[in-house]
Structures are given as C-alpha cells and as structure tokens.
Design an enzyme around this catalytic site. Structure first.
Site, PDB file in Angstrom:
ATOM      1  N   HIS A  88       0.844  -1.210   0.000  1.00 30.48           N
ATOM      2  CA  HIS A  88       0.000   0.000   0.000  1.00 30.48           C
ATOM      3  C   HIS A  88       0.870   1.248   0.000  1.00 30.48           C
ATOM      4  CE1 HIS A  88      -4.067  -1.379   0.457  1.00 30.48           C
ATOM      5  NE2 HIS A  88      -3.634  -2.340   1.239  1.00 30.48           N
TER       6      HIS A  88
ATOM      7  N   CYS B 270       1.019  -4.604 -17.847  1.00 32.05           N
ATOM      8  CA  CYS B 270       0.014  -3.834 -17.102  1.00 32.05           C
ATOM      9  C   CYS B 270       0.142  -4.030 -15.594  1.00 32.05           C
ATOM     10  CB  CYS B 270      -1.393  -4.166 -17.570  1.00 32.05           C
ATOM     11  SG  CYS B 270      -1.826  -5.896 -17.355  1.00 32.05           S
TER      12      CYS B 270
ATOM     13  N   ARG C 163      -9.785  -3.630 -14.578  1.00 33.53           N
ATOM     14  CA  ARG C 163      -9.964  -4.777 -13.668  1.00 33.53           C
ATOM     15  C   ARG C 163     -11.451  -4.879 -13.314  1.00 33.53           C
ATOM     16  NH1 ARG C 163      -4.674  -2.655 -11.319  1.00 33.53           N
ATOM     17  NH2 ARG C 163      -3.306  -4.458 -11.104  1.00 33.53           N
TER      18      ARG C 163
ATOM     19  N   ASP D 267       1.636 -10.727 -10.620  1.00 31.50           N
ATOM     20  CA  ASP D 267       1.493 -12.167 -10.422  1.00 31.50           C
ATOM     21  C   ASP D 267       2.657 -12.939 -11.026  1.00 31.50           C
ATOM     22  OD1 ASP D 267      -0.803 -12.817  -8.843  1.00 31.50           O
ATOM     23  OD2 ASP D 267      -2.030 -11.918 -10.406  1.00 31.50           O
TER      24      ASP D 267
ATOM     25  N   ARG E 215       2.411 -12.362  -2.919  1.00 27.22           N
ATOM     26  CA  ARG E 215       2.614 -10.942  -3.197  1.00 27.22           C
ATOM     27  C   ARG E 215       2.172 -10.038  -2.057  1.00 27.22           C
ATOM     28  NH1 ARG E 215      -1.580  -9.918  -8.218  1.00 27.22           N
ATOM     29  NH2 ARG E 215      -1.717  -7.763  -7.569  1.00 27.22           N
TER      30      ARG E 215
END
Ligand code: PEP
Ligand code: MG
Length: 554
Positions: free
Chosen positions: A186, A484, A288, A437, A447
């Site tokens: 974050h 992306c 997304r 990923d 992750r």
C-alpha cells in the site's frame, strides 16, 4: 556526524531532502496494568473511545476523496462493529484492565482475519490501526500515526497502514522511507499516486536519529543520512530538473528515435474511467472488472454489466480499452462466486479457471462486453486473466469471438504461459504481462508478504528473462505485447521492458507522465542495451544499477 549512505527499494520516483520524523508507534498494554472502574463503567469508556475513533476516521474521510476516502470510511465501520464491543466486554468481565481488554478484543479479530487469508488478511493492518487508536484514547496518550510538526518532513516507519497512507496527501510528508514493505505494498502504491518519492524495504532505518536531515531518492533507492550541503543542493536541483523534464513531454508515447510505445492507464470502476477519460493517455491497458463487484452477494445481470461497460467505453471513444474478464478468487474473492475453501487459493481456482466452475458468468460477461463495444466508438480489446496453457487461450478466444468480440488476448501472469507465449499467441491477437502475479509465481512468493519483498521485485533477472521470451514471441508473431502490472510504472524499468519487446505500458494515472518522459529520453538501441545488461545481471539490485547506468537518470 558524517553522511551515511544506505539502500532500499526505490518504489516511487523523485528525490527529496528534509528532516525525518518517525511514525507514532503503537502503545503497549499489559494484563498487569491497573484495573479501572466496574465492568459497566469501563465498557461505557470503551464505547466512547471507539465512537471517537470512528468519528475521527469519518472526519478525515470527508477531507479526502477516492480510494483514501473509501479506506477511511471502511475503518470507521470497523470501529463501530458491535463484535468488537462484545469481545472487549468479555475481556473486562474476565478482569482485564480496560486498554488491554480492547487490545485483546482487536487481536482476536485480527487472528480470525489472518486465518481467512487473502483480501481479508490484508484488512488486519487497518484493524490493528483502529485498535491502537482506541487504546491511545483510553490511556490519554498521543495518537499513533503521522506526526504534525508544521514543516515538511520525511516520514520513517516500519510499514504504513492503509488508513495512514490515505492521510499522506493531507500532511506535511514530502517523502517516505520504510524498513519493510515491497513494490506492491500500500505504501508504494499510494506514494506513487501522490507523487511522493519513496524508498521501502530499507532495513537500516533504525540507525536514524529523530530530526536528522535525510535525502530519499525514490528513483535509485539510495538514502543519505545527514547529507553534506553540496549533496543537498544537488538534490534540490535534481528535483527541479526532474519536474521540468516530466512536464515537457505530452501526447502518445515514443522513444527518442520515434519508436511508438502506447501509454495506457489502469482502471477498476466506472468512476475511475470518468476520472481517467480526460487524462492525456492512449486509452486503458487494464480494466480490472472484478473491482466493480468485490462486495456484491449476487451476480451482476447482463443488463447491469452492459450499462457499466458502456459507461466506461464512452469515456474513451476512439481510443483503446483493454478489458480483463473477472479475475476473482485468491486475494480478490467475489461473494457471488462461492469457490469453497482451498488450501492454497493463489494456486487454485482463480482468474480464467473460474469459467470452468461458473461458465455462465464468463459468457454473460463476454456478451455484455460485445454489446457495450457495439454501442460505443471505443477500440475494445478483451483479455482473460491467469491463463496457463495454449489450450486455455484457444478456448477463451473461441468463446470471446463467438460472443462477437474481435480483439482477443490473454494475460501472461504464470511462468508456463510466458515460456510458451508463442503457442498462446497462435490463438490470440495480443498478450499483456501481469508482472505482479508473474513475479509472485516465478519466485514462489506471496505478493502480500512484505517480508519477502526482494523476491517480488520485477527486476529479478528470472522475471526479466520470462518477459524477454514473451517479447520475442510477440515480435516474431507481429502481435502486441503489453505490460500492465506495477512494473510498467517504474520509469527506469520502462525502457528495459521496451528493449525486451514490449509495445505498450499500462499504469496508474499519476505514474504516466514520468514514464512518458523517461521513454522520450532514450532511443530504442539504448533500451535494448539496457535490457541485455539487466538480463545478464545476477540479482535485482545489479539489474537496476546497470540499466540505470545505461539509460541515465529518468
Ligand atoms: C498483475 O498480476 O500484474 C496484474 C496486473 O493483475 P492484478 O494485479 O490485478 O492481479
Ligand atoms: Mg494478476
């Protein structure tokens, strides 16, 4: 004291020099603390404290917007959860001192969320943050959190809770330095969106003494403690030069010699699209779609989806919009797609695999997209997440074309797909590499695990090798290869990706100007030289250093 240089991971570009201040730490409580009044009296105090914390969160939410406001409102809801009060009452009744009872109540909920894993476990930091604030109120101590000294400073912390990173835009913080956290934390994502230079995973910050000037270079990951006046002046000049260079570039992306690199933005909702529409970009490289449905208990209907996708596409008439079909499961569970309990959800039924369990969900979405595409003037591209094999790619392409979609692709997020990219591309019009990923699966690292950030770094030569294979397959087939994941927003990595054969980069809106300027400064030969050198390096630090030396400071 002589200046000292330490290193971490640069995750948000730019350079800044200011005194540093440490993030207000959580207060410790203990079962041996003195007990206050009766259970009823103390419970009333707990309720007041929780109410005060919730009000404060809402107050802060009203001063910001977007993701920050959503995170803070969610924190306020958590503080009002009757389950917390009930758990605290139980601890008080068992004879625990008030602040410790609250601490235990919150820790009980944190343990439950941690056991659920994925997206739920990520909420633990928020919950602990609210618990810490409530404890501070009960003890009459200063709030843990961001200091408010009234002058610009670099914030130093272990890692930051989303509720605190949400307030960064409203503070005197001019740079960030954390000892933990990785490129997808974050802290990193919010710092980038606010344009704050940030270095994470810098374990040596314990040596810092409060108020010491520190120079943070979010481009290189270099941190200079107590820099010399000469170095400080150079940093000020560097920051001004960076700003001017970034402001000078505009329009479609290209290298210095004119090789086009399409620059696109990542979005997740209709609101994101409305904000991103007017931005100087060539369209959307990753929509997304699952983000619109994270809290929904029933599947969105065909009409509802058609309306949402139409609203999004309308914002980008004449431009490319790459839509990803639902990437549910693992860290993004969708309540209306019940996948049962899996031991390892990141390795289970997620992404395109959901279509094998809920085939109608996929076909309904494809139909809705085809309808929205026909109703608008956008250049609609559709891709599937988490594709592993050529057969899966072929199956998805057949379904999408049957629904009336013309540009069909797949995300490359699994090493198997990267290794056999040429086989996948035989059935597809394009691919887009999801480096978040791809890094997690290449080095077998969750992750979400901040402690293993080094292994999640997209500069890992093994990850670069896989990207190179995909780039080569795309070049051989004459088909576009995008990136992306977060890697696309790193201005030093962008030229390397282009050198590896990537033809478009998609990122968060605020990251785009710096990437555009970085590409405009290097020609394609230099991109290829940097790519070769980075792939030949032995570790991520060496890869970044050698590439930075070739492309120059961007
Ligand atoms: C990725 O994995 O890099 C990606 C872009 O997808 P997400 O982050 O949504 O999993
Ligand atoms: Mg992904």
């Amino acid at each position: 004291m002589a200046e000292q240089v330490i290193h971490g991971l640069g995750v948000s570009p730019g350079v800044v020099c200011a005194p540093w201040l440490r993030f207000g730490t959580q207060l410790a409580t203990s079962a041996q603390d003195p007990v206050g009044g009766t259970v009823e009296q103390e419970l009333a105090r707990v309720k007041d404290a929780l109410g005060g914390v919730a009000d404060e969160m809402l107050n802060r939410a009203s001063r910001v917007s977007g993701v920050a406001a959503e995170i803070l409102s969610m924190s306020a809801t958590m503080a009002r959860d009757p389950g917390i009060v009930a758990a605290a009452e139980k601890e008080l009744a068992a004879g625990m001192p008030t602040a410790h009872a609250v601490h235990l109540a919150f820790e009980g909920f944190c343990a439950k969320l941690e056991a659920l894993g994925g997206y739920m476990a990520e909420r633990v930091t928020d919950l602990r943050d609210i618990g810490g604030r409530t404890v501070a109120v009960l003890l009459g101590e200063p709030m843990p959190g961001i200091p408010e000294p009234g002058y610009p400073f670099v914030l130093v912390a272990r890692d930051l809770a989303p509720a605190d990173t949400a307030m960064l835009g409203d503070s005197d913080v001019v740079g960030l330095l954390t000892s933990e956290g990785g490129p997808t934390s974050h802290t990193a994502i919010l710092a980038k969106s606010l344009g704050l230079p940030a270095v994470v995973n810098c374990p040596d910050t314990d040596r810092l003494v409060d108020g010491t000037p520190v120079l943070v270079d979010g481009t290189t990951g270099e941190v200079v403690i107590d820099p010399t006046p000469g170095r400080r002046q150079a940093a000020v000049e560097q920051a001004a030069a960076d700003k001017a260079r970034i402001a000078a570039a505009s329009g479609p992306g290209h290298t210095a010699d004119g090789t086009p690199v399409h620059l696109l933005v990542n979005i997740g909702t209709v609101e994101d699209a409305a904000k991103a529409g007017p931005v100087d970009s060539e369209g959307v490289g990753l929509f997304r779609t699952e983000f619109m449905y994270l809290g929904k208990s029933s599947a969105p209907s065909l009409d509802e989806q058609t309306a949402s996708y139409t609203s999004v596409l309308e914002q980008f008439a004449g431009r490319r919009v790459v839509v990803r079909t639902l990437d549910a499961g693992s860290d993004k569970p969708l309540p209306f797609l019940d996948l049962g309990t899996e031991e390892n959800p990141a390795l289970g039924v997620r992404g395109l695999r959901i279509g094998t369990v809920f085939p109608e969900t996929l076909t309904t979405q494809l139909t809705a997209l085809a309808r929205a595409g026909a109703a608008t003037g956008a250049d609609l591209w559709v891709m599937a997440p988490m594709v592993a094999t050529a057969d899966e790619a072929a199956g998805f392409a057949a379904l999408a074309r049957e629904a009336g979609l013309h540009k069909v692709g797949a995300m490359i997020e699994i090493p198997a797909a990267a290794l056999r990219a040429a086989d996948l591309l035989a059935h597809l019009d394009f691919v887009s590499i999801g480096t978040n990923d791809l890094s997690q699966y290449t080095c077998a690292v969750d992750r979400m695990a901040g402690g293993l950030a080094q292994l999640l770094d997209p500069w890992q030569p093994a990850v670069l090798d896989l990207i190179a294979m995909v780039g080569a397959a795309g070049t051989a087939a004459g088909k576009p290869v995008g990136v992306c994941g977060e890697a696309a927003s790193d201005p030093t990595l962008a030229p390397v990706l282009v050198g590896l054969g990537v033809t478009s980069l998609s990122m968060s809106v605020p990251a785009l100007p710096a990437v555009r300027a970085a590409l405009a400064a290097v020609d394609i030969q230099r991109c290829q030289d940097a790519a070769d050198a980075a792939c030949a390096a032995r570790d991520p630090q060496a890869a970044r250093a050698v590439a930075a030396a070739i492309v120059g400071r961007v």
